[in-house]
Design an enzyme around this catalytic site. Structure first.
Site, PDB file in Angstrom:
ATOM      1  N   ASP A  39      63.044  21.125  -8.932  1.00 24.87           N
ATOM      2  CA  ASP A  39      61.963  20.420  -8.680  1.00 24.87           C
ATOM      3  C   ASP A  39      62.131  19.419  -7.330  1.00 24.87           C
ATOM      4  O   ASP A  39      63.307  19.076  -7.014  1.00 24.87           O
ATOM      5  CB  ASP A  39      61.555  19.680  -9.918  1.00 24.87           C
ATOM      6  CG  ASP A  39      59.877  19.353  -9.750  1.00 24.87           C
ATOM      7  OD1 ASP A  39      59.118  19.787 -10.520  1.00 24.87           O
ATOM      8  OD2 ASP A  39      59.615  18.444  -9.179  1.00 24.87           O
ATOM      9  N   ASP A  63      63.102  22.431  -2.837  1.00 23.56           N
ATOM     10  CA  ASP A  63      61.961  22.419  -2.310  1.00 23.56           C
ATOM     11  C   ASP A  63      61.621  24.221  -2.053  1.00 23.56           C
ATOM     12  O   ASP A  63      62.363  24.852  -1.230  1.00 23.56           O
ATOM     13  CB  ASP A  63      61.872  22.024  -0.732  1.00 23.56           C
ATOM     14  CG  ASP A  63      60.647  22.146  -0.236  1.00 23.56           C
ATOM     15  OD1 ASP A  63      59.635  22.697  -0.711  1.00 23.56           O
ATOM     16  OD2 ASP A  63      60.465  21.680   0.963  1.00 23.56           O
ATOM     17  N   VAL A  64      60.630  24.873  -2.905  1.00 25.88           N
ATOM     18  CA  VAL A  64      60.569  26.369  -2.765  1.00 25.88           C
ATOM     19  C   VAL A  64      59.956  26.715  -1.532  1.00 25.88           C
ATOM     20  O   VAL A  64      60.007  27.821  -1.239  1.00 25.88           O
ATOM     21  CB  VAL A  64      59.774  26.776  -3.884  1.00 25.88           C
ATOM     22  CG1 VAL A  64      60.348  26.435  -5.240  1.00 25.88           C
ATOM     23  CG2 VAL A  64      58.400  26.207  -3.811  1.00 25.88           C
ATOM     24  N   SER A 158      47.027  32.688 -12.584  1.00 25.66           N
ATOM     25  CA  SER A 158      45.792  31.800 -12.957  1.00 25.66           C
ATOM     26  C   SER A 158      44.716  32.663 -13.220  1.00 25.66           C
ATOM     27  O   SER A 158      44.693  33.952 -12.609  1.00 25.66           O
ATOM     28  CB  SER A 158      45.663  30.886 -11.790  1.00 25.66           C
ATOM     29  OG  SER A 158      44.398  30.331 -12.027  1.00 25.66           O
ATOM     30  N   TYR A 171      44.091  29.475  -3.119  1.00 24.45           N
ATOM     31  CA  TYR A 171      44.607  29.661  -4.605  1.00 24.45           C
ATOM     32  C   TYR A 171      44.580  30.964  -5.158  1.00 24.45           C
ATOM     33  O   TYR A 171      45.674  31.669  -5.680  1.00 24.45           O
ATOM     34  CB  TYR A 171      44.233  28.537  -5.239  1.00 24.45           C
ATOM     35  CG  TYR A 171      44.812  28.407  -6.731  1.00 24.45           C
ATOM     36  CD1 TYR A 171      45.974  28.003  -6.620  1.00 24.45           C
ATOM     37  CD2 TYR A 171      44.092  28.956  -7.805  1.00 24.45           C
ATOM     38  CE1 TYR A 171      46.627  27.744  -8.048  1.00 24.45           C
ATOM     39  CE2 TYR A 171      44.593  28.393  -9.044  1.00 24.45           C
ATOM     40  CZ  TYR A 171      46.022  27.985  -9.022  1.00 24.45           C
ATOM     41  OH  TYR A 171      46.385  27.864 -10.543  1.00 24.45           O
ATOM     42  N   LYS A 175      47.650  33.551  -6.260  1.00 26.15           N
ATOM     43  CA  LYS A 175      47.728  33.992  -7.599  1.00 26.15           C
ATOM     44  C   LYS A 175      47.418  35.516  -7.733  1.00 26.15           C
ATOM     45  O   LYS A 175      48.198  36.259  -8.601  1.00 26.15           O
ATOM     46  CB  LYS A 175      46.759  33.020  -8.479  1.00 26.15           C
ATOM     47  CG  LYS A 175      47.371  31.790  -8.598  1.00 26.15           C
ATOM     48  CD  LYS A 175      48.935  31.313  -8.880  1.00 26.15           C
ATOM     49  CE  LYS A 175      49.257  30.029  -8.969  1.00 26.15           C
ATOM     50  NZ  LYS A 175      50.549  29.666  -9.652  1.00 26.15           N
ATOM     51  N   PHE A 204      44.528  23.979 -18.050  1.00 27.73           N
ATOM     52  CA  PHE A 204      45.317  23.329 -18.904  1.00 27.73           C
ATOM     53  C   PHE A 204      45.617  21.918 -18.651  1.00 27.73           C
ATOM     54  O   PHE A 204      45.313  21.507 -17.454  1.00 27.73           O
ATOM     55  CB  PHE A 204      46.839  23.972 -18.602  1.00 27.73           C
ATOM     56  CG  PHE A 204      46.885  25.292 -19.831  1.00 27.73           C
ATOM     57  CD1 PHE A 204      47.907  25.195 -20.908  1.00 27.73           C
ATOM     58  CD2 PHE A 204      46.203  26.313 -19.815  1.00 27.73           C
ATOM     59  CE1 PHE A 204      48.118  25.909 -21.823  1.00 27.73           C
ATOM     60  CE2 PHE A 204      46.279  27.554 -20.672  1.00 27.73           C
ATOM     61  CZ  PHE A 204      47.137  27.272 -21.593  1.00 27.73           C
ATOM     62  N   THR A 206      47.496  19.425 -17.179  1.00 30.08           N
ATOM     63  CA  THR A 206      48.504  19.233 -16.018  1.00 30.08           C
ATOM     64  C   THR A 206      48.444  17.943 -15.229  1.00 30.08           C
ATOM     65  O   THR A 206      47.135  17.871 -15.135  1.00 30.08           O
ATOM     66  CB  THR A 206      48.926  20.564 -15.287  1.00 30.08           C
ATOM     67  OG1 THR A 206      47.895  20.760 -14.514  1.00 30.08           O
ATOM     68  CG2 THR A 206      49.345  21.582 -16.435  1.00 30.08           C
TER      69      THR A 206
END
Length: 266
Positions: A39, A63-64, A158, A171, A175, A204, A206
């Site tokens: 993370d 950092d992805v 998602s 987004y 996904k 969800f 989050t």
């Protein structure tokens, strides 16, 4: 595959759905395992490690968006595995962002390509980059059980991949691509005894959804079938555990959304 005695890598593991997966793997009964938490938020990561049973988790800043950052985190994880003797068992890339924007605004101006790239690079490229770097090591672990399994990849999509709303072009694209990767990745990895699954959650609880306008959150709950509420992160983590433990779950996408089918807009 048994979770006990294995190590799992979870990106976005310091909060939200990723954190729930970390806690489930490290804490649940006799079948607990180790988790490398990847993370950006070092404070949240350190706090989470401190809350978990001693020695079951290790935090690695990652950092992805940066290949070198992922490589350093993966190397750190493999060094830790060498110390614990608990081999790699799976990868759960849960890091993700939303950043909604319609492709044309109300004045007819196009949205920023930089904004599109940001979402796709984290949700899609970041997922693939982490998975590919981990798989090199997972494919070299000793296979176990009658099926000679080495491990599992559990990606996070998602319900927006199937019925994205207005403002979710970036987004939904990111996904949707994760969904589309699931089967070919499964076929690529079969020879190594590695499974690949994707979970597509709906609404969800989050950090991402906590900043959602109340009207939107209430509207989404109203079009769910049952139960009419946001999912709890631990319910997502429960499914992740079941995917890890059930070897016949492979090559498909599981919607976890209370029967939600999102309308164009709320």
């Amino acid at each position: 595959m048994k979770i006990e005695g294995r190590t799992f890598i979870v990106s976005g593991g310091a909060s939200g759905l990723g954190q729930a997966c970390v806690e489930n793997i490290c804490r649940t009964g006799s079948g607990s395992g180790n988790v490398a938490i990847l993370d950006l938020n070092e404070d949240l990561g350190a706090a989470l490690v401190a809350q978990l049973p001693s020695g079951t988790a290790r935090f690695f800043a990652c950092d992805v968006l940066e290949t070198d950052s992922i490589a350093a985190a993966v190397k750190g994880t493999m060094d830790w595995i060498a110390q614990t003797g608990k081999p790699l068992g799976g990868i759960i890339p849960a890091a993700g962002v939303g950043n909604p924007s319609t492709i044309l605004d109300r004045h007819g101006e196009a949205f920023s390509l930089e904004s599109f790239d940001f979402v796709v690079n984290i949700n899609l490229r970041g997922t693939m980059d982490l998975v590919r770097q981990c798989l090199v090591h997972l494919a070299k672990t000793e296979p176990v059980g009658e099926d000679r399994e080495r491990g599992v990849v559990i990606m996070v999509a998602s319900c927006a991949a199937f019925d994205g709303q207005m403002g979710q072009v970036a987004y939904a694209a990111s996904k949707g691509a994760v969904v589309s990767m699931t089967l070919p990745m499964t076929r690529d990895l079969a020879r190594f005894g590695i499974r690949c699954m994707t979970i597509a959650p709906g609404l969800f609880e989050t950090r991402m959804t906590s900043v959602m306008p109340k009207k939107l959150a209430t509207g989404l709950q109203s079009v769910m079938e049952f139960p009419r509420r946001a999912g709890k992160p631990e319910e997502f983590a429960q499914l992740v555990r079941q995917v890890i433990e059930n070897p016949m779950l492979n090559g498909t996408v599981l919607r976890l959304d209370g029967g939600l089918r999102m309308p164009s807009k709320i």
